[in-house]
Write a protein that holds these residues in place. Structure first.
Motif, PDB file in Angstrom:
ATOM      1  N   LYS A 351       0.848  -1.197   0.000  1.00 21.42           N
ATOM      2  CA  LYS A 351       0.000   0.000   0.000  1.00 21.42           C
ATOM      3  C   LYS A 351       0.885   1.249   0.000  1.00 21.42           C
ATOM      4  O   LYS A 351       1.425   1.638   1.033  1.00 21.42           O
ATOM      5  CB  LYS A 351      -0.925   0.008   1.225  1.00 21.42           C
ATOM      6  CG  LYS A 351      -1.983  -1.092   1.199  1.00 21.42           C
ATOM      7  CD  LYS A 351      -2.942  -0.932   2.368  1.00 21.42           C
ATOM      8  CE  LYS A 351      -4.051  -1.991   2.321  1.00 21.42           C
ATOM      9  NZ  LYS A 351      -4.999  -1.820   3.456  1.00 21.42           N
ATOM     10  N   GLU A 352       1.012   1.877  -1.166  1.00 20.69           N
ATOM     11  CA  GLU A 352       1.891   3.043  -1.275  1.00 20.69           C
ATOM     12  C   GLU A 352       1.394   4.205  -0.433  1.00 20.69           C
ATOM     13  O   GLU A 352       2.177   5.012   0.058  1.00 20.69           O
ATOM     14  CB  GLU A 352       2.012   3.463  -2.737  1.00 20.69           C
ATOM     15  CG  GLU A 352       2.713   2.421  -3.606  1.00 20.69           C
ATOM     16  CD  GLU A 352       2.884   2.897  -5.025  1.00 20.69           C
ATOM     17  OE1 GLU A 352       2.533   4.079  -5.287  1.00 20.69           O
ATOM     18  OE2 GLU A 352       3.370   2.117  -5.864  1.00 20.69           O
ATOM     19  N   SER A 353       0.087   4.310  -0.272  1.00 23.17           N
ATOM     20  CA  SER A 353      -0.478   5.398   0.520  1.00 23.17           C
ATOM     21  C   SER A 353      -0.314   5.158   2.019  1.00 23.17           C
ATOM     22  O   SER A 353      -0.442   6.078   2.816  1.00 23.17           O
ATOM     23  CB  SER A 353      -1.967   5.565   0.197  1.00 23.17           C
ATOM     24  OG  SER A 353      -2.684   4.361   0.494  1.00 23.17           O
ATOM     25  N   ASP A 354      -0.042   3.925   2.396  1.00 22.81           N
ATOM     26  CA  ASP A 354       0.100   3.584   3.813  1.00 22.81           C
ATOM     27  C   ASP A 354       1.238   2.577   3.972  1.00 22.81           C
ATOM     28  O   ASP A 354       1.038   1.438   4.385  1.00 22.81           O
ATOM     29  CB  ASP A 354      -1.222   2.993   4.330  1.00 22.81           C
ATOM     30  CG  ASP A 354      -1.197   2.778   5.831  1.00 22.81           C
ATOM     31  OD1 ASP A 354      -0.434   3.482   6.523  1.00 22.81           O
ATOM     32  OD2 ASP A 354      -1.943   1.909   6.322  1.00 22.81           O
ATOM     33  N   PRO A 355       2.490   2.983   3.654  1.00 22.50           N
ATOM     34  CA  PRO A 355       3.615   2.037   3.698  1.00 22.50           C
ATOM     35  C   PRO A 355       3.930   1.617   5.125  1.00 22.50           C
ATOM     36  O   PRO A 355       3.717   2.361   6.077  1.00 22.50           O
ATOM     37  CB  PRO A 355       4.774   2.848   3.098  1.00 22.50           C
ATOM     38  CG  PRO A 355       4.429   4.267   3.417  1.00 22.50           C
ATOM     39  CD  PRO A 355       2.938   4.351   3.306  1.00 22.50           C
ATOM     40  N   PHE A 356       4.445   0.418   5.259  1.00 21.76           N
ATOM     41  CA  PHE A 356       4.803  -0.107   6.583  1.00 21.76           C
ATOM     42  C   PHE A 356       6.224  -0.651   6.479  1.00 21.76           C
ATOM     43  O   PHE A 356       6.464  -1.658   5.834  1.00 21.76           O
ATOM     44  CB  PHE A 356       3.829  -1.202   6.996  1.00 21.76           C
ATOM     45  CG  PHE A 356       3.956  -1.598   8.444  1.00 21.76           C
ATOM     46  CD1 PHE A 356       3.823  -0.664   9.459  1.00 21.76           C
ATOM     47  CD2 PHE A 356       4.195  -2.914   8.791  1.00 21.76           C
ATOM     48  CE1 PHE A 356       3.923  -1.027  10.791  1.00 21.76           C
ATOM     49  CE2 PHE A 356       4.302  -3.289  10.126  1.00 21.76           C
ATOM     50  CZ  PHE A 356       4.165  -2.345  11.126  1.00 21.76           C
ATOM     51  N   GLU A 357       7.193   0.040   7.094  1.00 19.20           N
ATOM     52  CA  GLU A 357       8.595  -0.323   6.970  1.00 19.20           C
ATOM     53  C   GLU A 357       9.217  -0.580   8.339  1.00 19.20           C
ATOM     54  O   GLU A 357      10.386  -0.307   8.569  1.00 19.20           O
ATOM     55  CB  GLU A 357       9.352   0.796   6.242  1.00 19.20           C
ATOM     56  CG  GLU A 357       8.823   1.033   4.837  1.00 19.20           C
ATOM     57  CD  GLU A 357       9.470   2.234   4.166  1.00 19.20           C
ATOM     58  OE1 GLU A 357       9.631   2.190   2.938  1.00 19.20           O
ATOM     59  OE2 GLU A 357       9.803   3.208   4.862  1.00 19.20           O
ATOM     60  N   ALA A 358       8.396  -1.141   9.221  1.00 21.42           N
ATOM     61  CA  ALA A 358       8.870  -1.443  10.568  1.00 21.42           C
ATOM     62  C   ALA A 358       9.586  -2.788  10.588  1.00 21.42           C
ATOM     63  O   ALA A 358       9.469  -3.594   9.668  1.00 21.42           O
ATOM     64  CB  ALA A 358       7.697  -1.453  11.538  1.00 21.42           C
ATOM     65  N   ALA A 359      10.355  -3.005  11.660  1.00 22.83           N
ATOM     66  CA  ALA A 359      11.033  -4.284  11.881  1.00 22.83           C
ATOM     67  C   ALA A 359      10.874  -4.659  13.346  1.00 22.83           C
ATOM     68  O   ALA A 359      10.578  -3.808  14.196  1.00 22.83           O
ATOM     69  CB  ALA A 359      12.507  -4.184  11.507  1.00 22.83           C
ATOM     70  N   LEU A 360      11.083  -5.939  13.648  1.00 23.92           N
ATOM     71  CA  LEU A 360      10.890  -6.440  15.000  1.00 23.92           C
ATOM     72  C   LEU A 360      12.102  -7.244  15.448  1.00 23.92           C
ATOM     73  O   LEU A 360      12.574  -8.129  14.730  1.00 23.92           O
ATOM     74  CB  LEU A 360       9.631  -7.322  15.055  1.00 23.92           C
ATOM     75  CG  LEU A 360       9.284  -7.956  16.411  1.00 23.92           C
ATOM     76  CD1 LEU A 360       8.883  -6.874  17.423  1.00 23.92           C
ATOM     77  CD2 LEU A 360       8.152  -8.978  16.239  1.00 23.92           C
ATOM     78  N   ILE A 361      12.617  -6.909  16.631  1.00 28.35           N
ATOM     79  CA  ILE A 361      13.669  -7.705  17.252  1.00 28.35           C
ATOM     80  C   ILE A 361      13.060  -8.450  18.434  1.00 28.35           C
ATOM     81  O   ILE A 361      12.462  -7.836  19.330  1.00 28.35           O
ATOM     82  CB  ILE A 361      14.828  -6.827  17.745  1.00 28.35           C
ATOM     83  CG1 ILE A 361      15.515  -6.145  16.561  1.00 28.35           C
ATOM     84  CG2 ILE A 361      15.858  -7.672  18.506  1.00 28.35           C
ATOM     85  CD1 ILE A 361      16.705  -5.279  16.937  1.00 28.35           C
ATOM     86  N   VAL A 362      13.200  -9.762  18.435  1.00 30.89           N
ATOM     87  CA  VAL A 362      12.642 -10.614  19.481  1.00 30.89           C
ATOM     88  C   VAL A 362      13.783 -11.052  20.397  1.00 30.89           C
ATOM     89  O   VAL A 362      14.755 -11.671  19.944  1.00 30.89           O
ATOM     90  CB  VAL A 362      11.938 -11.837  18.864  1.00 30.89           C
ATOM     91  CG1 VAL A 362      11.348 -12.710  19.964  1.00 30.89           C
ATOM     92  CG2 VAL A 362      10.849 -11.396  17.890  1.00 30.89           C
TER      93      VAL A 362
END
Length: 457
Positions: A351-362
């Protein structure tokens, strides 16, 4: 040398009457190994650039760790390539090393990691890897040197041989040191001594500020003076943008008044360059992404790191409220948060209008906590959300990231390009080249402090 000029032989250089560097100068009071006196001075690496001018090698050293020495070297290399036909590069003494292929040996060798970055980024195909990183100091090297298993003479020979080959193939040579001017002293080859050995002029890099930067520069200047190394100029890095003009004015005035050395660069801080990529964190924690490997070069600001301890509903709200490029950290026992993160990433994928570029460290201590089998199976090979597991507590992970200074590497081409583009315009190449080509000594500028007078200060 500059375009259209030819090299000057050693005999021609001597005939020109130019004063050469002399590591054997009676002014040097150190008790060096006897072999030091057997090597010729570094003036044989000076190049004729016409008009009676001789271009000396340029040696870049820092005042301490993490001040941007490698980034500055990249910018100087870029500027020199615009002004000379062939620019050589050498890191005489390196520490962290990587495997590469040497055409000279037709074999795999190990070189300093910065050598790999510079050679590949600037396409320095006219020189071989073997000559760009003559001395590597891995773990255990210092003990072997102190025990006599590695000789001072062999190190000097390797540096001289490498410099000879790089200089012959190049019109000017840029040398990158390792840390501040005294680094390498325990094995007899600190940066200042090596610069003297190869006849190089020094560029010192310090972090922004006035008093503290000046103090650090003075310590390094004194060591350069001890080894008869001329300082071409100083570059002040990571300056608060609002204080850029103030720093330029007062640092330049203070240095010229005290040392006769110009400020040749003042670089405003660019926070992005200090933001680690996921690839940097893989190296820091000696782990790998277990999913989303194609996002290894996403960068995250330490200010946007978020430790998640809330319930799932509040975490999902955070995913919408926080900046898209946020690095989340949670405990390995929080299956609900991990699954929630994967679901949100999948929902907003593409979704270009709502990009999600997060990452998760466990996070979870080794031997005490581990990822559940079900979640592990879900993550393995997933080509979407970037998730990394680290065998540490959340507190230790947070502390390590906040104290970590990422280094440039050849894989992160975007950050390297941004760094060069940001630094290069702020460096005064005209002054740098003028001072490294000036006759006799670069301190003897009209109205300036003579080098002999400077030594008596």
């Amino acid at each position: 040398m500059m375009k259209g000029k030819s090299s000057l032989s050693r005999s021609a250089l001597q005939a020109s009457g130019a004063r050469a560097y002399s590591p054997t100068s009676s002014n040097l009071k150190e008790k060096s190994p006897p072999v030091w006196n057997k090597f010729p001075d570094g003036s044989r690496f000076w190049k004729n650039v016409g008009g009676g001018k001789l271009q000396r090698p340029i040696f870049v050293a820092a005042t301490r760790q993490h001040v941007g020495k490698t980034t500055t070297s990249l910018a100087i290399m870029s500027g020199l390539q615009k002004r000379f036909d062939k620019v050589g590069f050498i890191k005489p003494v390196g520490q962290q090393h990587v495997p590469v292929h040497s055409d000279n040996r037709n074999a795999e060798i190990r070189v300093d990691k910065d050598v790999c970055l510079v050679r590949e980024h600037f396409h320095l195909n006219h020189i071989d890897y073997e000559d760009m990183s003559p001395v590597i100091i891995p773990s255990g090297y210092t003990k072997k040197y102190v025990d006599g298993e590695i000789s001072f003479a062999s190190q000097i020979h390797d540096i001289q041989k490498a410099m000879t080959n790089v200089s012959k193939a190049s019109d000017v040579v840029l040398c990158e040191g390792t840390g501040h001017c005294a680094v390498g002293s325990i094995v007899g080859i600190n940066n200042a001594k090596v610069a003297s050995l190869i006849g190089a002029d020094m560029v010192l890099v310090a972090n922004g500020g006035l008093g503290s930067a000046f103090d650090e520069l003075e310590l390094n200047r004194i060591l350069c003076q001890h080894y008869n190394v001329r300082i071409a100029g100083v570059i002040i890095n990571k300056v608060i943008p609002d204080k850029l003009e103030q720093t330029k004015k007062y640092m330049a005035k203070a240095m010229m008044n005290a040392w006769g050395v110009p400020l040749i660069g003042c670089i405003p801080d660019r926070p992005f360059l200090g933001c680690p990529a996921l690839a940097d964190l893989e190296a820091l924690f000696k782990t790998q992404l277990i999913s989303g490997k194609k996002h290894r070069l996403w960068h995250y600001s330490p200010a946007d790191i978020n430790l998640v301890t809330t319930n799932l509903n509040r975490f999902l709200e955070n995913l919408h409220e926080k900046p898209s490029r946020t690095l989340y950290i949670c405990h390995v026992t929080r299956d609900d948060l991990i699954v929630g993160f994967l679901g949100e990433f999948q929902r907003r994928l593409g979704k270009e209008s709502d990009p999600f570029e997060a990452a998760l460290i466990v996070c979870g201590r080794r031997g005490k906590y581990q990822l559940s089998k079900e979640v592990s199976n879900m993550l393995t090979g997933l080509d979407g959300a970037p998730v990394m597991t680290v065998d540490m507590s959340t507190h230790d992970v947070m502390s390590k990231i906040h104290s970590f200074t990422p280094k440039l590497n050849i894989q992160d081409t975007n950050r390297v390009a941004v760094a060069v583009d940001h630094y290069e315009p702020h460096i005064d190449f005209d002054t740098l080249i003028h001072r490294t080509q000036s006759s006799n000594t670069s301190f003897n500028e009209p109205g300036g402090i003579s080098f002999d007078d400077l030594r008596r200060i």
